[in-house]
Design an enzyme around this catalytic site. Structure first.
Site, PDB file in Angstrom:
ATOM      1  N   LYS A  30      29.189  -5.057 -19.608  1.00 47.06           N
ATOM      2  CA  LYS A  30      28.687  -4.138 -19.698  1.00 47.06           C
ATOM      3  C   LYS A  30      26.710  -4.357 -19.923  1.00 47.06           C
ATOM      4  O   LYS A  30      25.938  -2.967 -19.508  1.00 47.06           O
ATOM      5  CB  LYS A  30      28.440  -3.685 -20.961  1.00 47.06           C
ATOM      6  CG  LYS A  30      27.473  -3.180 -21.547  1.00 47.06           C
ATOM      7  CD  LYS A  30      28.114  -2.575 -23.655  1.00 47.06           C
ATOM      8  CE  LYS A  30      27.454  -4.078 -24.331  1.00 47.06           C
ATOM      9  NZ  LYS A  30      26.016  -3.468 -25.230  1.00 47.06           N
ATOM     10  N   ASN A  31      26.357  -5.434 -20.008  1.00 49.51           N
ATOM     11  CA  ASN A  31      24.881  -5.534 -20.365  1.00 49.51           C
ATOM     12  C   ASN A  31      23.993  -5.465 -18.105  1.00 49.51           C
ATOM     13  O   ASN A  31      22.896  -4.904 -18.436  1.00 49.51           O
ATOM     14  CB  ASN A  31      24.140  -6.762 -20.763  1.00 49.51           C
ATOM     15  CG  ASN A  31      23.910  -6.140 -22.038  1.00 49.51           C
ATOM     16  OD1 ASN A  31      24.837  -5.485 -22.828  1.00 49.51           O
ATOM     17  ND2 ASN A  31      23.924  -7.225 -23.332  1.00 49.51           N
ATOM     18  N   CYS A  78      17.115   0.044 -35.355  1.00 50.33           N
ATOM     19  CA  CYS A  78      18.464  -1.192 -34.887  1.00 50.33           C
ATOM     20  C   CYS A  78      18.947  -1.840 -36.531  1.00 50.33           C
ATOM     21  O   CYS A  78      18.199  -3.029 -36.833  1.00 50.33           O
ATOM     22  CB  CYS A  78      18.659  -1.242 -33.690  1.00 50.33           C
ATOM     23  SG  CYS A  78      19.806  -2.602 -33.172  1.00 50.33           S
ATOM     24  N   ARG A 127      13.733  -4.409 -33.096  1.00 49.98           N
ATOM     25  CA  ARG A 127      13.301  -4.671 -31.547  1.00 49.98           C
ATOM     26  C   ARG A 127      12.995  -3.258 -30.961  1.00 49.98           C
ATOM     27  O   ARG A 127      13.127  -3.016 -30.061  1.00 49.98           O
ATOM     28  CB  ARG A 127      15.046  -4.053 -31.737  1.00 49.98           C
ATOM     29  CG  ARG A 127      15.935  -5.325 -32.294  1.00 49.98           C
ATOM     30  CD  ARG A 127      16.999  -4.651 -31.480  1.00 49.98           C
ATOM     31  NE  ARG A 127      17.743  -5.634 -29.984  1.00 49.98           N
ATOM     32  CZ  ARG A 127      18.430  -5.125 -29.198  1.00 49.98           C
ATOM     33  NH1 ARG A 127      19.961  -4.474 -30.123  1.00 49.98           N
ATOM     34  NH2 ARG A 127      19.314  -5.081 -28.370  1.00 49.98           N
ATOM     35  N   ASP A 170      24.291 -13.036 -28.321  1.00 48.66           N
ATOM     36  CA  ASP A 170      25.783 -12.157 -28.195  1.00 48.66           C
ATOM     37  C   ASP A 170      27.311 -12.709 -28.732  1.00 48.66           C
ATOM     38  O   ASP A 170      27.758 -12.127 -28.661  1.00 48.66           O
ATOM     39  CB  ASP A 170      25.456 -11.353 -27.278  1.00 48.66           C
ATOM     40  CG  ASP A 170      24.282 -10.196 -27.345  1.00 48.66           C
ATOM     41  OD1 ASP A 170      23.641  -9.543 -28.005  1.00 48.66           O
ATOM     42  OD2 ASP A 170      24.550  -9.806 -25.901  1.00 48.66           O
ATOM     43  N   ARG A 176      32.404   0.345 -27.612  1.00 48.58           N
ATOM     44  CA  ARG A 176      31.055  -0.206 -26.772  1.00 48.58           C
ATOM     45  C   ARG A 176      30.925  -0.807 -26.495  1.00 48.58           C
ATOM     46  O   ARG A 176      30.278  -0.659 -24.975  1.00 48.58           O
ATOM     47  CB  ARG A 176      29.769  -0.039 -27.957  1.00 48.58           C
ATOM     48  CG  ARG A 176      29.715   1.332 -28.949  1.00 48.58           C
ATOM     49  CD  ARG A 176      27.845   1.494 -29.624  1.00 48.58           C
ATOM     50  NE  ARG A 176      26.610   0.382 -28.364  1.00 48.58           N
ATOM     51  CZ  ARG A 176      25.968   0.072 -29.018  1.00 48.58           C
ATOM     52  NH1 ARG A 176      25.072  -0.167 -29.960  1.00 48.58           N
ATOM     53  NH2 ARG A 176      24.788   0.218 -28.326  1.00 48.58           N
TER      54      ARG A 176
HETATM   55  C1  UD1 Z   1      19.417  -7.888 -24.672  1.00 48.16           C
HETATM   56  C2  UD1 Z   1      21.332  -7.008 -24.701  1.00 48.16           C
HETATM   57  C3  UD1 Z   1      21.615  -7.987 -26.055  1.00 48.16           C
HETATM   58  C4  UD1 Z   1      21.003  -9.195 -26.356  1.00 48.16           C
HETATM   59  C5  UD1 Z   1      19.766  -8.773 -26.150  1.00 48.16           C
HETATM   60  C6  UD1 Z   1      18.931 -10.746 -26.484  1.00 48.16           C
HETATM   61  C7  UD1 Z   1      21.142  -5.660 -23.387  1.00 48.16           C
HETATM   62  C8  UD1 Z   1      21.545  -3.724 -22.607  1.00 48.16           C
HETATM   63  N1  UD1 Z   1      21.494  -6.015 -24.615  1.00 48.16           N
HETATM   64  O1  UD1 Z   1      19.458  -6.888 -25.226  1.00 48.16           O
HETATM   65  O2  UD1 Z   1      22.894  -7.820 -26.097  1.00 48.16           O
HETATM   66  O3  UD1 Z   1      21.916  -9.742 -27.293  1.00 48.16           O
HETATM   67  O4  UD1 Z   1      19.341  -9.238 -24.716  1.00 48.16           O
HETATM   68  O5  UD1 Z   1      20.065 -11.679 -25.554  1.00 48.16           O
HETATM   69  O6  UD1 Z   1      21.052  -6.148 -22.245  1.00 48.16           O
HETATM   70  N2  UD1 Z   1      11.350  -7.859 -28.393  1.00 48.16           N
HETATM   71  C9  UD1 Z   1      10.032  -7.461 -27.978  1.00 48.16           C
HETATM   72  N3  UD1 Z   1       9.652  -6.610 -27.921  1.00 48.16           N
HETATM   73  C10 UD1 Z   1       9.954  -5.822 -26.842  1.00 48.16           C
HETATM   74  C11 UD1 Z   1      11.344  -6.048 -26.641  1.00 48.16           C
HETATM   75  C12 UD1 Z   1      12.936  -7.510 -26.908  1.00 48.16           C
HETATM   76  O7  UD1 Z   1       9.734  -7.862 -29.717  1.00 48.16           O
HETATM   77  O8  UD1 Z   1       9.268  -5.051 -25.747  1.00 48.16           O
HETATM   78  C13 UD1 Z   1      11.926  -8.792 -29.343  1.00 48.16           C
HETATM   79  C14 UD1 Z   1      13.346  -8.373 -29.417  1.00 48.16           C
HETATM   80  O9  UD1 Z   1      13.255  -7.808 -31.006  1.00 48.16           O
HETATM   81  C15 UD1 Z   1      13.975  -9.722 -29.768  1.00 48.16           C
HETATM   82  C16 UD1 Z   1      13.897 -10.514 -28.361  1.00 48.16           C
HETATM   83  O10 UD1 Z   1      12.343 -10.118 -27.968  1.00 48.16           O
HETATM   84  O11 UD1 Z   1      13.311 -10.288 -30.809  1.00 48.16           O
HETATM   85  C17 UD1 Z   1      14.838 -10.163 -27.246  1.00 48.16           C
HETATM   86  O12 UD1 Z   1      15.426  -9.155 -26.759  1.00 48.16           O
HETATM   87  P1  UD1 Z   1      15.609  -8.191 -25.754  1.00 48.16           P
HETATM   88  O13 UD1 Z   1      16.181  -9.953 -24.985  1.00 48.16           O
HETATM   89  O14 UD1 Z   1      14.202  -7.902 -25.694  1.00 48.16           O
HETATM   90  O15 UD1 Z   1      16.824  -7.612 -25.955  1.00 48.16           O
HETATM   91  P2  UD1 Z   1      17.278  -6.396 -25.296  1.00 48.16           P
HETATM   92  O16 UD1 Z   1      17.312  -6.801 -24.119  1.00 48.16           O
HETATM   93  O17 UD1 Z   1      17.085  -5.303 -26.199  1.00 48.16           O
END
Ligand code: UD1
Length: 421
Positions: free
Chosen positions: A22-23, A118, A123, A308, A400
């Site tokens: 999915k991701n 969320c 996030r 996850d 989902r």
């Molecule tokens: C992706 C995955 C999700 C998984 C996560 C971590 C997808 C669609 N989803 O989510 O299933 O749980 O990686 O492996 O691929 N952060 C910030 N600022 C930002 C972006 C992120 O502070 O602009 C923080 C987040 O709050 C979190 C950490 O960085 O604490 C990691 O998040 P991130 O790797 O970005 O997760 P996603 O890409 O949203």
């Protein structure tokens, strides 16, 4: 609304096909915005999140066709018209923010609604924003939307992330493919989904090196072309089904499973007394003793233990011999499954980012409620091992990320069915 009823206690025996990730697919689909030529994705999972991304791309003027029962996605973005990702779609799925980089790279402008709150934590999207600014875009927050502009096009730059972010790495990777000059992403995410995206972009003509390491270098090109790409297997679905025989007993072969996708997780399973072996078609998993042993887990970016799979691992630990500590280091509010597991007799004490789980002999079936995607499947896993009947409500969270879950587990002998309430 749909619910899932499980009568626990049956050991599992059988084979489960693992779908495309999915991701990975959610990051690959927006790559279609980078070219006017068609992008075809095979081995796509059939999930509501994928349909949501399809709707978002259509709203941006792309063509999206699901072929072969949804297994193949034929995408094309001849002339993207409306570079605005509307709140109505973005609020349903945070991954919508992944259209920001491609739109900016192709059109020099984008409007993307902020994803909003969320269930598993704040996030924010500040890292996505910072990266686009480094590439020369101007961003402004107005009316709940990020308004991004790069009238003279994006230009290569060094983008160094203070924390590892999968999504921000993906956005930067896509944006940089069409930027002028060289981009270096430092402290890049190393997840298999990043590697998959880089491989697809390379097939489209992008010049990328270093994916899978923490430094990725991208030489911008003028133009990308069409490609056909096979989506990598879903390591989270794989890990989830590997846990099914671990918790319920028996042996399950996960077809298409690859050890390199779940190495840190498989190591923990082995420590817990679960046998994992590679077969010609995937991975076979078998519980050796009556109960598994308690093991401690800390979540971390890849190649560490995936956040996850934390909820599902907790389900296993509820019936382990001994006490385990699960530390969540990626998201701040990701233990919502703990009180629900508690309703089934689990003994879990949560203090901040650490959950201490004291294994019990047996869980007991109960009505429980899904709170997010991975939390909901942890309740299904627990239910497989529990005495009596469990009804998991709010399973739209489950849909989902898991296709035909009840069929896949049912084929291995689990007493599980979807009911309409
Ligand atoms: C992706 C995955 C999700 C998984 C996560 C971590 C997808 C669609 N989803 O989510 O299933 O749980 O990686 O492996 O691929 N952060 C910030 N600022 C930002 C972006 C992120 O502070 O602009 C923080 C987040 O709050 C979190 C950490 O960085 O604490 C990691 O998040 P991130 O790797 O970005 O997760 P996603 O890409 O949203």
């Amino acid at each position: 609304m749909d619910a899932i009823r499980v009568r626990g206690g049956t050991p599992l025996q059988g084979r489960i096909p693992i779908a495309g990730a999915k991701n990975a697919c959610l990051a690959l689909m927006p790559a279609t915005l980078l070219t006017e030529e068609p992008l075809t994705l095979t081995n796509a999972p059939r999930l509501s999140d994928i349909r949501t991304m399809g709707l978002l791309l259509e709203s941006l003027g792309a063509e999206v066709a699901a072929l072969q029962d949804g297994r193949v996605l034929a995408l094309a973005s001849h002339t993207p018209t409306e570079p605005r990702a509307d709140y109505e779609i973005v609020r349903r799925m945070r991954a919508s923010v992944l259209v920001l980089g491609p739109l900016l790279a192709r059109l020099g402008r984008a409007e993307v609604s902020l994803p909003g709150g969320c269930a598993i934590g704040a996030r924010p999207v500040d890292l996505h924003q910072m990266a686009m600014e480094r590439l020369g875009a101007e961003l402004e927050l107005r009316d709940g939307y990020l308004h991004a502009r790069a009238p003279r096009g994006l230009r290569g730059a060094v983008v160094e992330f203070p924390v590892v972010s999968v999504g921000a790495t993906e956005n930067t990777l896509m944006a940089a493919t069409l930027a002028r000059g060289t981009t270096v992403i430092r402290n890049a995410a190393r997840e298999p989904e990043i590697v998959d995206l880089a491989q697809c972009l390379r097939a489209m003509g992008a010049r990328i090196e270093g994916e899978g390491t923490s430094e990725i270098t991208i030489e911008g090109v003028h133009h990308l072309h069409g490609a056909t790409h096979r989506v990598v297997p879903d390591r989270i679905e794989l890990g989830t089904y590997m846990l099914a025989p671990a918790i319920a007993g028996g042996e399950v072969e996960c077809l298409g499973g690859r050890l390199d996708l779940v190495a840190a997780f498989a190591e923990k399973l082995a420590d817990a007394g679960v046998e994992v072996s590679e077969t010609a078609d995937g991975l076979s998993v078998r519980r050796t003793g009556d109960r598994v042993r308690a093991v401690d887990v800390q979540t971390a970016p890849f190649p560490g233990f995936p956040t996850d799979l934390q909820a599902q691992m907790m389900a296993l630990m509820t019936t382990a011999e001994g006490t385990s500590q699960l530390e969540e280091r990626i998201f701040e509010n990701r233990f919502m499954h703990a009180p629900e597991l508690g309703r089934m007799g689990a003994r879990i004490d949560v203090q901040g980012g650490v959950a201490t789980v004291t294994g019990v002999d047996r869980l007991k079936g109960a009505p429980v409620m899904a709170t997010d995607l991975r939390a909901s499947v942890s309740l299904i896993l627990a239910a497989l091992a529990a005495e009596g009947e469990t009804v998991v409500r709010r399973v739209y969270h489950l849909d989902r990320g898991y296709e035909r879950l009840e069929e896949k587990l049912g084929a291995c002998g689990a007493d599980i069915e979807r009911i309409r309430e």
